[in-house]
Write a protein that holds these residues in place. Sequence first.
Motif, PDB file in Angstrom:
ATOM      1  N   ALA A  85     -14.849   8.077 -11.858  1.00 23.53           N
ATOM      2  CA  ALA A  85     -13.530   7.445 -11.774  1.00 23.53           C
ATOM      3  C   ALA A  85     -12.907   7.677 -10.396  1.00 23.53           C
ATOM      4  N   ILE A  86     -13.115   8.855  -9.831  1.00 20.03           N
ATOM      5  CA  ILE A  86     -12.618   9.149  -8.482  1.00 20.03           C
ATOM      6  C   ILE A  86     -13.282   8.216  -7.473  1.00 20.03           C
ATOM      7  N   ALA A  87     -14.589   8.057  -7.584  1.00 18.18           N
ATOM      8  CA  ALA A  87     -15.315   7.171  -6.662  1.00 18.18           C
ATOM      9  C   ALA A  87     -14.823   5.730  -6.790  1.00 18.18           C
ATOM     10  N   ALA A  88     -14.579   5.295  -8.029  1.00 15.56           N
ATOM     11  CA  ALA A  88     -14.087   3.932  -8.248  1.00 15.56           C
ATOM     12  C   ALA A  88     -12.682   3.759  -7.677  1.00 15.56           C
ATOM     13  N   ARG A  89     -11.842   4.762  -7.832  1.00 11.33           N
ATOM     14  CA  ARG A  89     -10.472   4.696  -7.308  1.00 11.33           C
ATOM     15  C   ARG A  89     -10.479   4.617  -5.779  1.00 11.33           C
ATOM     16  N   ILE A  90     -11.353   5.362  -5.151  1.00 11.98           N
ATOM     17  CA  ILE A  90     -11.464   5.292  -3.689  1.00 11.98           C
ATOM     18  C   ILE A  90     -11.901   3.896  -3.270  1.00 11.98           C
ATOM     19  N   GLU A  91     -12.847   3.316  -3.997  1.00  8.14           N
ATOM     20  CA  GLU A  91     -13.308   1.961  -3.701  1.00  8.14           C
ATOM     21  C   GLU A  91     -12.151   0.970  -3.824  1.00  8.14           C
ATOM     22  N   GLN A  92     -11.322   1.119  -4.871  1.00 17.28           N
ATOM     23  CA  GLN A  92     -10.164   0.239  -5.049  1.00 17.28           C
ATOM     24  C   GLN A  92      -9.182   0.380  -3.896  1.00 17.28           C
ATOM     25  N   LEU A  93      -8.931   1.604  -3.469  1.00 17.45           N
ATOM     26  CA  LEU A  93      -7.999   1.825  -2.360  1.00 17.45           C
ATOM     27  C   LEU A  93      -8.485   1.141  -1.092  1.00 17.45           C
ATOM     28  N   ILE A  94      -9.769   1.266  -0.813  1.00 16.48           N
ATOM     29  CA  ILE A  94     -10.322   0.655   0.389  1.00 16.48           C
ATOM     30  C   ILE A  94     -10.254  -0.869   0.295  1.00 16.48           C
ATOM     31  N   GLU A  95     -10.592  -1.430  -0.876  1.00 16.32           N
ATOM     32  CA  GLU A  95     -10.534  -2.878  -1.060  1.00 16.32           C
ATOM     33  C   GLU A  95      -9.107  -3.391  -0.946  1.00 16.32           C
ATOM     34  N   ASN A  96      -8.142  -2.672  -1.541  1.00 17.28           N
ATOM     35  CA  ASN A  96      -6.743  -3.084  -1.451  1.00 17.28           C
ATOM     36  C   ASN A  96      -6.270  -3.070  -0.016  1.00 17.28           C
ATOM     37  N   ARG A  97      -6.702  -2.091   0.749  1.00 15.46           N
ATOM     38  CA  ARG A  97      -6.322  -2.010   2.156  1.00 15.46           C
ATOM     39  C   ARG A  97      -6.875  -3.217   2.919  1.00 15.46           C
ATOM     40  N   ASN A  98      -8.112  -3.576   2.628  1.00 16.97           N
ATOM     41  CA  ASN A  98      -8.713  -4.735   3.300  1.00 16.97           C
ATOM     42  C   ASN A  98      -7.983  -6.022   2.925  1.00 16.97           C
ATOM     43  N   LYS A  99      -7.583  -6.153   1.644  1.00 19.32           N
ATOM     44  CA  LYS A  99      -6.849  -7.341   1.207  1.00 19.32           C
ATOM     45  C   LYS A  99      -5.489  -7.420   1.874  1.00 19.32           C
ATOM     46  N   THR A 100      -4.770  -6.311   1.953  1.00 21.90           N
ATOM     47  CA  THR A 100      -3.436  -6.334   2.566  1.00 21.90           C
ATOM     48  C   THR A 100      -3.537  -6.619   4.052  1.00 21.90           C
ATOM     49  N   GLN A 101      -4.585  -6.169   4.703  1.00 22.51           N
ATOM     50  CA  GLN A 101      -4.762  -6.496   6.122  1.00 22.51           C
ATOM     51  C   GLN A 101      -4.974  -7.993   6.284  1.00 22.51           C
ATOM     52  N   ALA A 102      -5.749  -8.608   5.401  1.00 23.25           N
ATOM     53  CA  ALA A 102      -5.994 -10.045   5.484  1.00 23.25           C
ATOM     54  C   ALA A 102      -4.705 -10.821   5.229  1.00 23.25           C
ATOM     55  N   ILE A 103      -3.922 -10.392   4.254  1.00 28.24           N
ATOM     56  CA  ILE A 103      -2.659 -11.056   3.940  1.00 28.24           C
ATOM     57  C   ILE A 103      -1.690 -10.904   5.108  1.00 28.24           C
ATOM     58  N   THR A 104      -1.605  -9.719   5.678  1.00 29.16           N
ATOM     59  CA  THR A 104      -0.712  -9.482   6.807  1.00 29.16           C
ATOM     60  C   THR A 104      -1.096 -10.368   7.980  1.00 29.16           C
ATOM     61  N   THR A 105      -2.370 -10.494   8.232  1.00 28.38           N
ATOM     62  CA  THR A 105      -2.839 -11.341   9.328  1.00 28.38           C
ATOM     63  C   THR A 105      -2.428 -12.789   9.081  1.00 28.38           C
ATOM     64  N   THR A 106      -2.588 -13.276   7.859  1.00 28.64           N
ATOM     65  CA  THR A 106      -2.226 -14.639   7.523  1.00 28.64           C
ATOM     66  C   THR A 106      -0.727 -14.841   7.682  1.00 28.64           C
ATOM     67  N   GLU A 107       0.079 -13.891   7.222  1.00 24.98           N
ATOM     68  CA  GLU A 107       1.530 -14.001   7.348  1.00 24.98           C
ATOM     69  C   GLU A 107       1.948 -14.008   8.813  1.00 24.98           C
ATOM     70  N   GLU A 108       1.312 -13.182   9.624  1.00 24.18           N
ATOM     71  CA  GLU A 108       1.630 -13.151  11.050  1.00 24.18           C
ATOM     72  C   GLU A 108       1.284 -14.481  11.708  1.00 24.18           C
ATOM     73  N   GLU A 109       0.152 -15.063  11.339  1.00 29.73           N
ATOM     74  CA  GLU A 109      -0.239 -16.352  11.898  1.00 29.73           C
ATOM     75  C   GLU A 109       0.764 -17.430  11.498  1.00 29.73           C
ATOM     76  N   GLU A 110       1.215 -17.410  10.232  1.00 23.30           N
ATOM     77  CA  GLU A 110       2.198 -18.386   9.776  1.00 23.30           C
ATOM     78  C   GLU A 110       3.514 -18.212  10.526  1.00 23.30           C
ATOM     79  N   GLU A 111       3.917 -16.974  10.741  1.00 22.00           N
ATOM     80  CA  GLU A 111       5.156 -16.699  11.456  1.00 22.00           C
ATOM     81  C   GLU A 111       5.069 -17.193  12.901  1.00 22.00           C
TER      82      GLU A 111
END
Length: 145
Positions: A85-111
């Motif tokens: 469960a710890i390993a899975a949680r770390i994987e989720q944290l890393i994936e969420n970070r990658n998703k938020t970076q992609a969203i932030t990049t898209t928002e910055e481009e739109e701005e």
Amino acid sequence: MVGPKTKTLKARFTSLFNNKNNRAINRTKIMSKIEEYKSELVRIQDIAILDTVDLVERANGCDKETKVGRGDAFWLYKSANQTLAIAARIEQLIENRNKTQAITTTEEEEEEEKQKEAEAEKLLLSVRKELTKRKKVTKKDGKES
């Protein structure tokens, strides 16, 4: 055996997760910490996965004919489940970070695109004003374009 560096990392992450006030601020803090400790998180995830495999192998080796053996196997499987469960949680944290970076990049481009459109609109308005001024001047002179 847990080293002092692991204890300090654990203390840092638990302090980030324990504060339930200001979730948005905490999420931002967590995401920035995740980026800083990404390589460390991957290393910890690998250790957790290896420990899970080791615990399951030990549990399979227990004598399930006796009460003590079944109890040992139970606790080993439970520990394996928690480390996985710890390993899975770390994987989720890393994936969420990658998703938020992609969203932030898209928002910055739109701005940036909106800013460019606003600048173009201002330029267009100034050109229209200049044209209307020139038309008025030419009409006064008796010349029509």
